[in-house]
Design a protein around this motif. Structure first.
Motif, mmCIF file in Angstrom:
data_model
loop_
_atom_site.group_PDB
_atom_site.id
_atom_site.type_symbol
_atom_site.label_atom_id
_atom_site.label_comp_id
_atom_site.label_asym_id
_atom_site.label_seq_id
_atom_site.Cartn_x
_atom_site.Cartn_y
_atom_site.Cartn_z
ATOM 1 N N SER B 243 37.144 28.970 32.605
ATOM 2 C CA SER B 243 37.287 29.721 33.849
ATOM 3 C C SER B 243 37.826 28.862 34.975
ATOM 4 O O SER B 243 37.952 29.326 36.082
ATOM 5 N N SER B 249 45.584 34.769 36.378
ATOM 6 C CA SER B 249 45.530 35.348 35.050
ATOM 7 C C SER B 249 44.132 35.838 34.700
ATOM 8 O O SER B 249 43.809 35.986 33.546
ATOM 9 N N HIS B 250 43.304 36.067 35.670
ATOM 10 C CA HIS B 250 41.926 36.455 35.383
ATOM 11 C C HIS B 250 41.650 37.852 35.852
ATOM 12 O O HIS B 250 42.211 38.317 36.830
ATOM 13 N N ALA B 251 40.783 38.525 35.127
ATOM 14 C CA ALA B 251 40.281 39.807 35.581
ATOM 15 C C ALA B 251 38.780 39.685 35.655
ATOM 16 O O ALA B 251 38.118 39.599 34.635
ATOM 17 N N LEU B 252 38.272 39.650 36.817
ATOM 18 C CA LEU B 252 36.831 39.523 36.982
ATOM 19 C C LEU B 252 36.430 40.645 37.903
ATOM 20 O O LEU B 252 36.763 40.653 39.072
ATOM 21 N N ALA B 253 35.758 41.649 37.371
ATOM 22 C CA ALA B 253 35.579 42.877 38.122
ATOM 23 C C ALA B 253 34.246 42.960 38.818
ATOM 24 O O ALA B 253 33.752 44.021 39.072
ATOM 25 N N ARG B 254 33.639 41.862 39.031
ATOM 26 C CA ARG B 254 32.350 41.963 39.703
ATOM 27 C C ARG B 254 32.101 40.684 40.483
ATOM 28 O O ARG B 254 32.560 39.603 40.102
ATOM 29 N N ARG B 264 23.947 32.767 32.730
ATOM 30 C CA ARG B 264 24.896 33.065 31.662
ATOM 31 C C ARG B 264 25.504 31.787 31.111
ATOM 32 O O ARG B 264 25.640 31.616 29.915
#
Lengths: 493, 270
Positions: B243, B249-254, B264
């Motif tokens: 990360s 290039s990232h999709a982090l929806a929260r 985590r």
């Protein structure tokens, strides 16, 4: 100008048959008539003349249902329909002449529609309702009395004149009285002075004469098209074949289409109940729901959807009767005729048709009838990071909003997305598919979906790093790595 | 009675072609979006009305990308419908939208087995359908001929995908293309067309999601150092270390709460 139709409850089954009421023959079919069976004959005498005669009791309820069905189907031609029970239907057609392309074409169309209802009709055309009724009673166009079929008032007295009095269904007393005068045809009666005739036969008969000749008006009660359509058709024989059921249902569909036309309405959905023979364990009725992509009243279109449904159906038992119901008619604007119709005329029923093919809505409802409700769909891009949820299946022809917010910010996506990720083996830290894969771009981290973790049929929380890879066989793949290893998720086709 | 037509007149007709030269077409075809391919097709593109058989050697070589420009043009510019019959995998809507297809005029019919051909025939009978793309692995010559005639009558395009093994069989399709991958390009071999045979396969630059490094064709696979720098065979890194790559290039929806992220990271290590 009315038109008469007289249904007789006859079927074309192989053995000669007749309908009886109170031990007397009411009506007999052609083969029975050829053997000397005439109406009014005692049943015992008929049996003596033709031992193999098949006799059915008269069923007034079924006859009136047939007349109502015929009246509904006549709604396709005119909204001015009136019933003259037991077996006569009058249609006012002067307003429909232009639309249907003239008297001959319209008359032939009406007779054909009635024949398709499975009824043998005696039809006649005249400028007044009673004249048409008399002409039809006398045998209609088939017996040569109706010809030439015309709506001119001038030759009416001449056309009526040749009719034999015995066939006009007059009250018995009047008929006997007139026969005592020596009058055989209507012309003989018309020659007599009216005042004397009124005194000796009755004022009613003279008024009828004047009505038939158009000298005094003859208003008739209109047939009120029912609020909801529900018509039952008893099958002549129990049937299990989808083809036979579809054929029988065509009659109900024609009536439905006429009813809708008269009410200026269309349907999105209708139901066909198949009432089955009572057997143990089987449900007594099976309901097929026919749904359409848009509001319609096209009989052919309804019939095609029904054919597809019936072809797929497993009948639990033989079907005894059909019932077609339409409870929610929606307003539908008037009939559109094709501007460049193939035969140069605006024929009936061809609503919203193009040069020859079907419309896309008809295609969709036919496919749905055959492939199932969920077999046909459209796609929409949904702004969601998890690829499984980025494609939405929408019902065809449902209104789709313009999407596109939030989907622009991602990397390249494959055209095929596998329904479930396929596990890839790993050798030396490198994913394998027919040899080691060559990673070209990535990773693209997709980490999302904690909110539906654990819900049934949801994708759940994903943590994946996506790569674009190419295999040794030049397949372009979209693969990802998660805690569980490498997976193939899409193909750049 | 007319005089007997002369041979020269017959030979100039549009529906007569000679084996040595490419056929001409009265109706200009629909541009494929690839100039090299247009030059080799009669009419300068996909023929409007007729069957085109596509025989990809395997999926994922760019077989759908070959059709995308034409389908995009049909659905977005000409406002006609495109019907996909029995696709072997689910189509991914964002990729189709990226390719320019108007999704509101794309109809998908998941028709199993024999229903697929029936669905094609019904779609070809319909006004307003510009193209039908079908996957018919089990189709025989009679069926293809029937579909070809239906497509001709309705003047719509019909693309049928069949396995590459069918290339040896006879087919009524006037145009047959064998598709194969060749690095980041698509190699198209015209097996059959109206007119002279096309000896050399074409190489088309279909849109690909990434570039192949100059010296790395799949035959000789070098270590993919630039593309995935952290993937060394000896020590695959934990996800938490990945990360640190550029955020584009990232999709982090929260919004990840700090405590949860730490938990985590501690739990979900490889």
């Amino acid at each position: 100008m009315p038109l008469d139709a007289r249904p007789c409850a006859c079927s074309d089954a192989a053995p000669p048959c007749a309908v009886v009421e109170r031990e007397r023959i009411v009506v007999a079919d052609d083969r029975a008539q050829a053997a000397g069976i005439v109406s009014g004959l005692r049943l015992a005498s008929a049996r003596a003349r033709l031992p193999e005669l098949v006799v059915q009791p008269r069923d007034p309820a079924q006859e009136s249902a047939a007349l109502t069905r015929l009246a509904c189907s006549a709604g396709a031609f005119t909204s001015e329909v009136s019933l003259a029970p037991p077996a006569t239907l009058l249609l006012e057609i002067a307003c429909s002449l232009r639309f249907f392309g003239g008297v001959e074409r319209l008359f032939a169309g009406i007779v054909q529609a009635a024949t398709e209802q499975g009824l043998r009709v005696q039809a006649a055309l005249a400028p007044t309702p009673l004249a048409a009724q008399w002409l039809a009673f006398a045998g209609g166009a088939d017996a040569g009395f109706g010809t030439p079929a015309s709506l001119d008032a001038a030759p009416l007295a001449h056309r009526l004149g040749v009719l034999p009095l015995a066939r006009l269904a007059l009250p018995a007393a009047q008929e006997k009285r007139l026969a005592a005068f020596g009058a055989g045809t209507l012309a003989d009666v018309l020659r007599l002075p009216r005042a004397g005739l009124a005194r000796r036969v009755g004022a009613d008969f003279v008024a009828d004469l004047a009505r038939a000749l158009g000298e005094i008006p003859d208003p008739r009660a209109r047939f009120v098209f029912p609020e909801h359509f529900s018509q039952t058709l008893e099958l002549p024989a129990r049937s299990e074949s989808a083809l036979a059921l579809a054929f029988a249902a065509r009659r109900l569909i024609a009536a439905l289409s006429g009813w809708l036309a008269a009410r200026a309405a269309g349907i999105r959905e209708c139901f066909l109940d198949l009432r089955c023979e009572r057997t143990t364990g089987a449900p007594p009725a099976l309901t097929l729901s026919l749904s359409f992509a848009e509001v319609t009243r096209d009989a052919q279109r309804i019939g095609r959807v029904l054919d597809e449904r019936l072809a797929r159906l497993q009948l639990p038992a033989s079907v005894e009767s059909l019932c077609l119901r339409a409870t929610a008619p929606e307003p539908l604007a008037g009939r559109e005729a094709a501007l460049f119709a193939a035969d140069g005329s605006s024929a009936r029923g061809h609503a919203a048709r193009g040069a020859g093919g079907a419309t896309i809505a008809e295609l969709i409802e036919r496919l749905q009838a055959r492939l199932g409700e969920h077999g046909v769909y459209r796609l929409a891009a949904h702004p969601e990071h998890r690829p499984e949820n980025a494609t939405q299946k929408n019902a065809p022809l449902a209104r789709q909003d313009a999407q596109g917010t939030g989907v622009a910010q991602h990397g390249p996506r494959p055209l095929w997305l596998l329904p479930a990720p396929q596990a890839l083996s790993e050798q030396g830290g490198r994913p394998q598919r027919g040899g080691p894969l060559h990673l070209l771009a990535g990773p693209e981290r997709i980490e999302s979906g904690w909110w539906d973790e654990g819900e049934p049929s949801a994708v759940g929380d994903v943590r994946r790093d996506y790569f674009i890879a190419v295999s040794q066989r030049c397949e372009w793949l979209w693969i990802f790595r998660s805690e569980a290893g490498w997976f193939l998720h899409g193909l750049f086709a | 009675m007319n005089a007997v037509p002369r041979l020269d007149d017959i030979l100039t007709r549009a529906d007569v072609w000679r084996g040595g030269v490419m056929a001409t077409s009265v109706q200009p075809g629909l541009p494929t979006g690839f100039a090299e391919l247009d030059a080799e097709l009669p009419g300068g593109g996909w023929a409007r009305g007729g069957l085109c058989e596509l025989l990809p050697t395997r999926t994922g070589v760019g077989e759908l990308s070959l059709l995308l420009p034409a389908l995009a043009r049909l659905s977005a510019s000409e406002l006609s419908w495109v019907v996909c019959v029995a696709p072997p995998h689910p189509l991914h809507a964002p990729a189709l939208a990226q390719g320019g297809i108007a999704l509101e005029r794309l109809l998908i019919a998941g028709a199993p087995g024999r229903d697929a051909a029936w669905t094609c025939a019904r779609a070809l009978d319909t006004d307003g359908v510009g193209a039908v793309v079908a996957w018919l692995p089990g189709a025989d010559a009679t069926l293809l001929r029937r579909l070809h005639l239906a497509a001709e009558a309705n003047r719509s395009l019909l693309f049928v995908f069949r396995p590459a093994a069918c290339a040896a069989e006879a087919s009524p399709a006037p145009l047959r293309l064998q598709l194969d991958g060749e690095g980041e390009r698509l190699r198209v071999h015209i097996l059959k067309r109206r007119g002279a045979a096309c000896a050399l396969p074409l190489s088309l630059a279909v849109p690909r999601p990434a570039l192949l490094p100059a010296a790395s064709l799949p035959a000789a696979m070098p270590a993919c150092a630039q593309a995935a720098p952290t993937l060394s065979p000896s020590s695959p890194p934990p996800l938490s270390s990945l990360s640190s790559l550029p955020p584009s290039s990232h999709a982090l929806a929260r919004p990840v709460p700090a405590a949860l992220a730490a938990r985590r990271a501690s739990l979900r290590l490889f």
